[in-house]
Scaffold this motif. Structure first.
Motif, PDB file in Angstrom:
ATOM      1  N   LEU A  14     -11.365  38.544  24.396  1.00  0.00           N
ATOM      2  CA  LEU A  14     -10.919  37.517  23.454  1.00  0.00           C
ATOM      3  C   LEU A  14      -9.433  37.201  23.571  1.00  0.00           C
ATOM      4  O   LEU A  14      -9.028  36.050  23.352  1.00  0.00           O
ATOM      5  CB  LEU A  14     -11.240  37.961  22.026  1.00  0.00           C
ATOM      6  N   LYS A  30     -20.337  35.826  14.676  1.00  0.00           N
ATOM      7  CA  LYS A  30     -19.545  37.008  14.333  1.00  0.00           C
ATOM      8  C   LYS A  30     -19.986  38.262  15.085  1.00  0.00           C
ATOM      9  O   LYS A  30     -19.131  39.056  15.529  1.00  0.00           O
ATOM     10  CB  LYS A  30     -19.605  37.257  12.824  1.00  0.00           C
ATOM     11  N   TYR A  33     -18.240  38.295  18.405  1.00  0.00           N
ATOM     12  CA  TYR A  33     -16.802  38.005  18.422  1.00  0.00           C
ATOM     13  C   TYR A  33     -16.033  39.312  18.649  1.00  0.00           C
ATOM     14  O   TYR A  33     -15.403  39.879  17.742  1.00  0.00           O
ATOM     15  CB  TYR A  33     -16.359  37.316  17.139  1.00  0.00           C
ATOM     16  N   ARG A  34     -16.123  39.790  19.862  1.00  0.00           N
ATOM     17  CA  ARG A  34     -15.385  40.970  20.316  1.00  0.00           C
ATOM     18  C   ARG A  34     -15.443  40.994  21.831  1.00  0.00           C
ATOM     19  O   ARG A  34     -16.147  40.182  22.447  1.00  0.00           O
ATOM     20  CB  ARG A  34     -15.977  42.257  19.735  1.00  0.00           C
ATOM     21  N   ASP A  35     -14.725  41.903  22.450  1.00  0.00           N
ATOM     22  CA  ASP A  35     -14.752  42.015  23.905  1.00  0.00           C
ATOM     23  C   ASP A  35     -16.065  42.635  24.376  1.00  0.00           C
ATOM     24  O   ASP A  35     -16.634  43.514  23.709  1.00  0.00           O
ATOM     25  CB  ASP A  35     -13.600  42.882  24.392  1.00  0.00           C
TER      26      ASP A  35
END
Length: 294
Positions: A14, A30, A33-35
């Protein structure tokens, strides 16, 4: 012998800041929504017996293409990268030539589903860029939806020597009512594309198109997807269908192992050689990995 290949997965970081579609404001995104990278993927792939994978771009920047190539240098299971360049610009020829110097660089993918013009691939792509893709022996991943198929067919007709693979089976409108016009677009478009023997299709991305109530269990999901997969098998056959996880986008619908079990159920009527082609051989042939057909 060609082993299992995940023909379509993503890594992203990200902090790189070029994933315009992946924002903290999108509540439905959501969970992803992270690496995501090698450390996350490796145990999932090993549990499923998947030996190799193709990384596919998720941002419309050359910087992400280089990021994926760098990931492939560190992750030995990565056998190919499908990147991005601006196919509307003749300046992309130099970028294609530079990326093609890396043997992991297998092809390009414009994010057609996100562009406002459904005919973009025929109205905006630059002849010099497309000619360079062909000259360099690269492939074309088509990220499309049913409304893009008519234009994609014109593009394929105009470039018969360009290997094309349709990502996520063109995202059939599995949650739409029976009278939705996208069903007719999808049936006509995919049937017409399949008549081109060099066009392949990815068996991927389908779970996220199903409504939640139709994927409560692997059995339910397989039953819901079976009519679609039977059409794809009839059109493309095992030699032109390539399995992919679409991980981590997949996890918006179900865990990796869930899709793996659904796949087993969907392919349970096929013999070993046919399953082998879908689960690895087709991807190996299309992307030029490990000697070709299984």
């Amino acid at each position: 012998m060609i082993g299992r290949i995940d023909g379509h997965c993503h890594y992203w970081a990200l902090k790189r800041g070029d994933y315009g579609w992946l924002t903290p404001d999108a509540a439905h995104l959501k969970p992803i929504y992270r690496d995501f990278g090698t450390a996350d993927m490796r145990p999932l792939a090993e549990a499923a017996g998947i030996e190799r994978r193709i990384l596919v771009q998720a941002a419309p920047t050359e910087a992400e293409t280089q990021f994926l190539l760098d990931q492939g240098r560190e992750d030995r299971a990565v056998s190919g990268v499908v990147g991005w360049v601006d196919l509307a610009s003749p300046d992309s020829v130099a970028s294609l030539e530079r990326f093609a110097g890396n043997p992991l660089f297998k092809g390009v993918r414009p994010m057609l589903q996100d562009l406002p013009d459904p005919d973009w691939i025929v109205t905006h792509s630059h002849p010099d860029a497309i000619a360079a893709v062909k000259r360099l022996g690269l492939r074309f991943d088509a990220l499309v939806m049913p409304q893009h198929l008519a234009a994609l067919l014109r593009f394929v007709d105009a470039n018969p020597e360009l290997p094309v693979i349709v990502d996520h089976a063109a995202k059939p409108a599995l949650a739409a009512p029976a009278d939705d016009p996208r069903h007719a677009m999808w049936n006509a478009g995919m049937a017409a594309l399949s008549a081109h023997e060099d066009v392949c299709c990815k068996l991927s991305g389908l779970l996220t198109e199903l409504p939640a109530e139709r994927r409560t269990t692997p059995e339910a999901a397989a039953a819901a997807l079976r009519p679609t997969v039977e059409k794809l098998l009839g059109w493309f056959g095992p030699k032109r269908l390539a399995w992919g996880s679409d991980w981590p986008v997949l996890t918006l619908a179900a865990p990796f192992a869930f899709w793996d079990e659904v796949t087993d159920r969907l392919l349970d009527g096929l013999g070993g050689p046919e399953r082998g082609r879908i689960l690895g051989g087709t991807a190996a042939t299309f992307y030029g990995i490990g000697g070709g057909a299984a």
